[in-house]
Design an enzyme around this catalytic site. Sequence first.
Site, PDB file in Angstrom:
ATOM      1  N   HIS A 114       0.820  -1.228   0.000  1.00 11.44           N
ATOM      2  CA  HIS A 114       0.000   0.000   0.000  1.00 11.44           C
ATOM      3  C   HIS A 114       0.850   1.273   0.000  1.00 11.44           C
ATOM      4  CE1 HIS A 114      -3.658  -2.239   0.390  1.00 11.44           C
ATOM      5  NE2 HIS A 114      -3.376  -2.713   1.596  1.00 11.44           N
ATOM      6  N   ASP A 150      -2.744 -10.627  -2.584  1.00 19.34           N
ATOM      7  CA  ASP A 150      -3.313 -10.118  -1.327  1.00 19.34           C
ATOM      8  C   ASP A 150      -4.756  -9.690  -1.605  1.00 19.34           C
ATOM      9  OD1 ASP A 150      -2.175  -8.741   1.497  1.00 19.34           O
ATOM     10  OD2 ASP A 150      -3.916  -7.709   0.633  1.00 19.34           O
ATOM     11  N   HIS A 152      -6.334  -7.210  -0.694  1.00 22.49           N
ATOM     12  CA  HIS A 152      -6.473  -5.761  -0.885  1.00 22.49           C
ATOM     13  C   HIS A 152      -5.726  -5.307  -2.145  1.00 22.49           C
ATOM     14  CE1 HIS A 152      -6.882  -6.429   3.536  1.00 22.49           C
ATOM     15  NE2 HIS A 152      -7.959  -5.698   3.312  1.00 22.49           N
ATOM     16  N   ASP A 230      -4.906 -12.878   3.077  1.00 15.26           N
ATOM     17  CA  ASP A 230      -6.146 -12.369   3.683  1.00 15.26           C
ATOM     18  C   ASP A 230      -7.391 -12.588   2.832  1.00 15.26           C
ATOM     19  OD1 ASP A 230      -4.920 -10.567   1.988  1.00 15.26           O
ATOM     20  OD2 ASP A 230      -4.776  -8.950   3.459  1.00 15.26           O
TER      21      ASP A 230
END
Length: 286
Positions: A114, A150, A152, A230
Site C-alpha cells: 500500500h 493479497d 487488498h 487475507d
Amino acid sequence: MKIITDQRCVEYAAPGHPERPQRVRGAVEALRGAEGLKISWAEPVEAGEETLLRAHTAEHLRRLEEAFDFDADTPAYPRIAQHARRSVGGALRALQAAREGETSFSLMRPPGHHATAGRAMGFCYLNSVAIAALAGQAQGFGRVAVFDFDVHHGNGTEDILLDRPDVAFFSIHQFPCYPGTGQRNRGGNCFNYPVAPQTPREEYRAIFSSALAELKKFKPELVAVSAGFDAYRGDPLAQETLEAEDFHWLGQSVRALGVPAFSILEGGYSDELPQLILAYLQGLEV
Ligand SMILES: [Zn+2]
C-alpha cells in the site's frame, strides 16, 4: 527453498493492531517444524538509498524518520524506518535467491504494497515488492511482472510502477474493500481484477487463472509475488472464501510459470496464517 527473516521484525507492535508480531513468529515456528520442506534460512541484505529512491521520493524517506503517525492504521513506531528498510532488504535477498535459481520467500514485516512513492498507509511504509522488482530490472531482468494476490488492492505498487517500461502489475483483490482503488486497469501496464465479497472459491480461482494467463502473455523474465493471505475465509479484514489448498494451488501456479520468481509476505491476519504460508510454500516447491 530459501526463507528470509530477521527476528528484529517482531520488535514493534501496537495493542490490538492486526498487523502483529505473532504473524511472523507463528510462521517461523511452523516452518521450523515443517516436514517435507527443505529450508535454508537467510537474513535480509542492506537496502541502499539508491535502491529505495527508484520507488520512493526523498521527501518520503525523510518523513519516515519523523515520530508522527501516518494514519490511524499506520503508526510511527519507534525505528519504523529501520524496520521498513529491513523488510525491503528481505525482498532484495529473495530476489537474489531467485537470480540464483532458488525458490524464495521473504517472511518479514511490515508489509509494503500500500505504500506509494510519497506516502505510508495501510500498515505499509516502504514498498518492498516494487523496490525489488525495479532492482531486478536494474540487475538485468528485462521484463518484470508483479503478481499481487493479497485480498487488498496493491495501490502503492500500482502508483510506483504505473507506465514504467517493461514492468507489469497484476492485482487480484476484493472490491469494494480497503483502500477503495483497483476497480479498473490503469495506464498500459496495471491490470486489476476486482472480486466481489463472498465470491465462491472456484470462481476466485478462475479469476486468478485469467490474471496468470495475461501475466504469461507479458512474457516476464522475473516474477515478484506480493503474497497476502487475507483472501482466506477466516480472515478478519476481508470477506472472501479461500482455503489453505487454494494457496497451495497458487504456489503451484507461480511455479508453473517457469520463470525465476520470488515471493514476499504482505497481509494475512487470521490465526491460521502459518498454515496458509506453509501451504503456499509447499505448492511453490512441488
Ligand atoms: Zn491485505
